[in-house]
Scaffold this active site. Structure first.
Site, PDB file in Angstrom:
ATOM      1  N   LEU A  80     103.951 142.081  74.773  1.00 62.67           N
ATOM      2  CA  LEU A  80     102.756 141.922  75.631  1.00 62.67           C
ATOM      3  C   LEU A  80     101.457 142.265  74.892  1.00 62.67           C
ATOM      4  O   LEU A  80     100.675 141.373  74.535  1.00 62.67           O
ATOM      5  CB  LEU A  80     102.908 142.796  76.887  1.00 62.67           C
ATOM      6  CG  LEU A  80     101.718 142.742  77.847  1.00 62.67           C
ATOM      7  CD1 LEU A  80     101.545 141.363  78.461  1.00 62.67           C
ATOM      8  CD2 LEU A  80     101.886 143.788  78.958  1.00 62.67           C
ATOM      9  N   ASP A  81     101.235 143.588  74.647  1.00 61.61           N
ATOM     10  CA  ASP A  81      99.976 144.030  74.031  1.00 61.61           C
ATOM     11  C   ASP A  81      99.844 143.457  72.627  1.00 61.61           C
ATOM     12  O   ASP A  81     100.698 143.691  71.775  1.00 61.61           O
ATOM     13  CB  ASP A  81      99.944 145.566  73.910  1.00 61.61           C
ATOM     14  CG  ASP A  81      99.828 146.256  75.255  1.00 61.61           C
ATOM     15  OD1 ASP A  81      98.942 145.892  76.035  1.00 61.61           O
ATOM     16  OD2 ASP A  81     100.626 147.168  75.512  1.00 61.61           O
ATOM     17  N   THR A 133      95.055 143.881  74.913  1.00 58.92           N
ATOM     18  CA  THR A 133      94.923 145.232  75.457  1.00 58.92           C
ATOM     19  C   THR A 133      95.179 146.309  74.402  1.00 58.92           C
ATOM     20  O   THR A 133      94.920 147.485  74.656  1.00 58.92           O
ATOM     21  CB  THR A 133      95.908 145.435  76.634  1.00 58.92           C
ATOM     22  OG1 THR A 133      97.142 144.811  76.280  1.00 58.92           O
ATOM     23  CG2 THR A 133      95.374 144.836  77.922  1.00 58.92           C
ATOM     24  N   SER A 175     108.280 144.460  76.352  1.00 62.15           N
ATOM     25  CA  SER A 175     107.142 145.318  75.994  1.00 62.15           C
ATOM     26  C   SER A 175     107.494 146.795  76.107  1.00 62.15           C
ATOM     27  O   SER A 175     108.270 147.182  76.979  1.00 62.15           O
ATOM     28  CB  SER A 175     105.978 145.001  76.956  1.00 62.15           C
ATOM     29  OG  SER A 175     104.972 145.980  76.871  1.00 62.15           O
ATOM     30  N   ALA A 176     106.885 147.610  75.249  1.00 61.85           N
ATOM     31  CA  ALA A 176     107.079 149.059  75.323  1.00 61.85           C
ATOM     32  C   ALA A 176     106.254 149.670  76.458  1.00 61.85           C
ATOM     33  O   ALA A 176     106.473 150.809  76.858  1.00 61.85           O
ATOM     34  CB  ALA A 176     106.663 149.698  74.002  1.00 61.85           C
ATOM     35  N   LYS A 208     111.217 150.638  70.735  1.00 62.19           N
ATOM     36  CA  LYS A 208     111.137 149.948  69.448  1.00 62.19           C
ATOM     37  C   LYS A 208     110.904 150.976  68.345  1.00 62.19           C
ATOM     38  O   LYS A 208     110.134 151.906  68.579  1.00 62.19           O
ATOM     39  CB  LYS A 208     109.973 148.943  69.459  1.00 62.19           C
ATOM     40  CG  LYS A 208     110.067 147.876  70.547  1.00 62.19           C
ATOM     41  CD  LYS A 208     108.744 147.109  70.670  1.00 62.19           C
ATOM     42  CE  LYS A 208     108.762 146.172  71.862  1.00 62.19           C
ATOM     43  NZ  LYS A 208     107.472 145.476  72.080  1.00 62.19           N
TER      44      LYS A 208
HETATM   45  P1  B16 Z   1     101.894 152.412  77.967  1.00 64.24           P
HETATM   46  P2  B16 Z   1     103.717 146.333  73.582  1.00 64.24           P
HETATM   47  C1  B16 Z   1     102.908 148.874  73.704  1.00 64.24           C
HETATM   48  O1  B16 Z   1     102.976 147.605  74.268  1.00 64.24           O
HETATM   49  C2  B16 Z   1     101.611 149.073  72.946  1.00 64.24           C
HETATM   50  O2  B16 Z   1     101.566 148.241  71.806  1.00 64.24           O
HETATM   51  C3  B16 Z   1     101.513 150.504  72.484  1.00 64.24           C
HETATM   52  O3  B16 Z   1     100.281 150.719  71.826  1.00 64.24           O
HETATM   53  C4  B16 Z   1     101.634 151.428  73.703  1.00 64.24           C
HETATM   54  O4  B16 Z   1     101.620 152.796  73.306  1.00 64.24           O
HETATM   55  C5  B16 Z   1     102.931 151.138  74.430  1.00 64.24           C
HETATM   56  O5  B16 Z   1     102.961 149.775  74.804  1.00 64.24           O
HETATM   57  C6  B16 Z   1     103.116 151.997  75.652  1.00 64.24           C
HETATM   58  O6  B16 Z   1     102.156 151.625  76.610  1.00 64.24           O
HETATM   59  O7  B16 Z   1     101.194 153.670  77.641  1.00 64.24           O
HETATM   60  O8  B16 Z   1     101.061 151.412  78.747  1.00 64.24           O
HETATM   61  O9  B16 Z   1     103.257 152.653  78.605  1.00 64.24           O
HETATM   62  O10 B16 Z   1     102.914 146.007  72.369  1.00 64.24           O
HETATM   63  O11 B16 Z   1     105.146 146.747  73.312  1.00 64.24           O
HETATM   64  O12 B16 Z   1     103.600 145.282  74.671  1.00 64.24           O
HETATM   65 MG    MG Z   2     102.414 144.653  70.869  1.00 63.16          MG
END
Ligand code: B16
Ligand code: MG
Length: 219
Positions: A12-13, A19, A116-117, A147
């Site tokens: 996602l990010d 984002t 996504s994380a 991940k």
């Molecule tokens: P949250 P992704 C990740 O999203 C971000 O790249 C990473 O910077 C962030 O710490 C993580 O999600 C957790 O996000 O605080 O919103 O749970 O790139 O895997 O989509």
């Molecule tokens: Mg990402």
């Protein structure tokens, strides 16, 4: 469409939405409060990993140690700032070319998922009215391991009812690319080749990119 690729899993990010910069700005705010500055090297390391893992990297880069309770409070604070920065979120945050690419993949009848994380993934996707593109959205709330463990993508492939090797993952982070490779997925990096050496191919984004162009990158 390539005979081998039967499904696509998007991070996602930094892949679908811009984002990642808001995550980093919130970490910068926290580190400033703690009295140190974050570098671009740390920024790269924070991509794709969980909130708590990110916090540990931020604290380590500032040479700060604290209790688990303090860490929990800091992570919550960062998330509040991050969510504040998403107030008034609109389609401008969707990266260029993404919607056209998703429409094109859909027209090829290729099922899609998100891996996504982020624990905020479903909130972001529903606010942007993007959830209907995806058969499955696996995020930080659905996995035990983050991940570079492949769990998030393995769960997405399971929901797509496809073998890992027939799914293509798009990722912008080093940890995510490693996760995809470890899980036996095909993987294309989104960003700079120098930072994403482990991907099979790297593109800067989806602007003007056709499904056929992407498949041609995979041997
Ligand atoms: P949250 P992704 C990740 O999203 C971000 O790249 C990473 O910077 C962030 O710490 C993580 O999600 C957790 O996000 O605080 O919103 O749970 O790139 O895997 O989509
Ligand atoms: Mg990402």
């Amino acid at each position: 469409m390539s005979k081998e690729i039967k499904g696509i899993i998007f991070d996602l990010d930094g892949v679908l939405v811009d984002t990642a910069k808001y995550h980093f700005k919130s970490w910068i705010k926290l580190s400033a409060e703690l009295g140190f500055e974050l570098t671009p090297v740390v920024e790269e390391k924070l991509k794709g990993i969980s909130r708590m893992d990110s916090l540990n990297i931020v604290l380590e880069s500032g040479g700060i140690s604290c209790s688990e309770e303090e860490k929990k409070a800091m992570a919550e604070k960062k998330n509040t700032w991050y969510l504040d920065s998403l107030e008034g979120l609109d389609n401008d945050v969707i990266l260029e070319g993404v919607l056209s690419f998703l429409d094109a993949v859909k027209s090829h009848n290729i099922p899609m998922a998100v891996g996504s994380a982020s624990k905020n993934a479903t909130t972001i996707l529903s606010r942007l009215d993007m959830t209907d593109y995806f058969v499955s959205i696996i995020d930080g709330n659905h996995v035990q391991k983050t991940k570079p463990d492949p769990e998030v993508f393995v769960n997405a492939a399971r929901d797509l009812q496809l073998e890992e090797a027939s799914c293509l993952v798009f990722e912008d982070s080093q940890k995510g690319i490693l996760a995809a490779k470890t899980g036996g997925f095909r993987v294309i990096g989104i960003g700079e080749k120098t930072a994403l050496k482990e991907a099979e191919a790297v593109i800067s984004g989806f602007q003007g990119v056709k499904v056929e162009d992407v498949m041609a990158l995979l041997n």
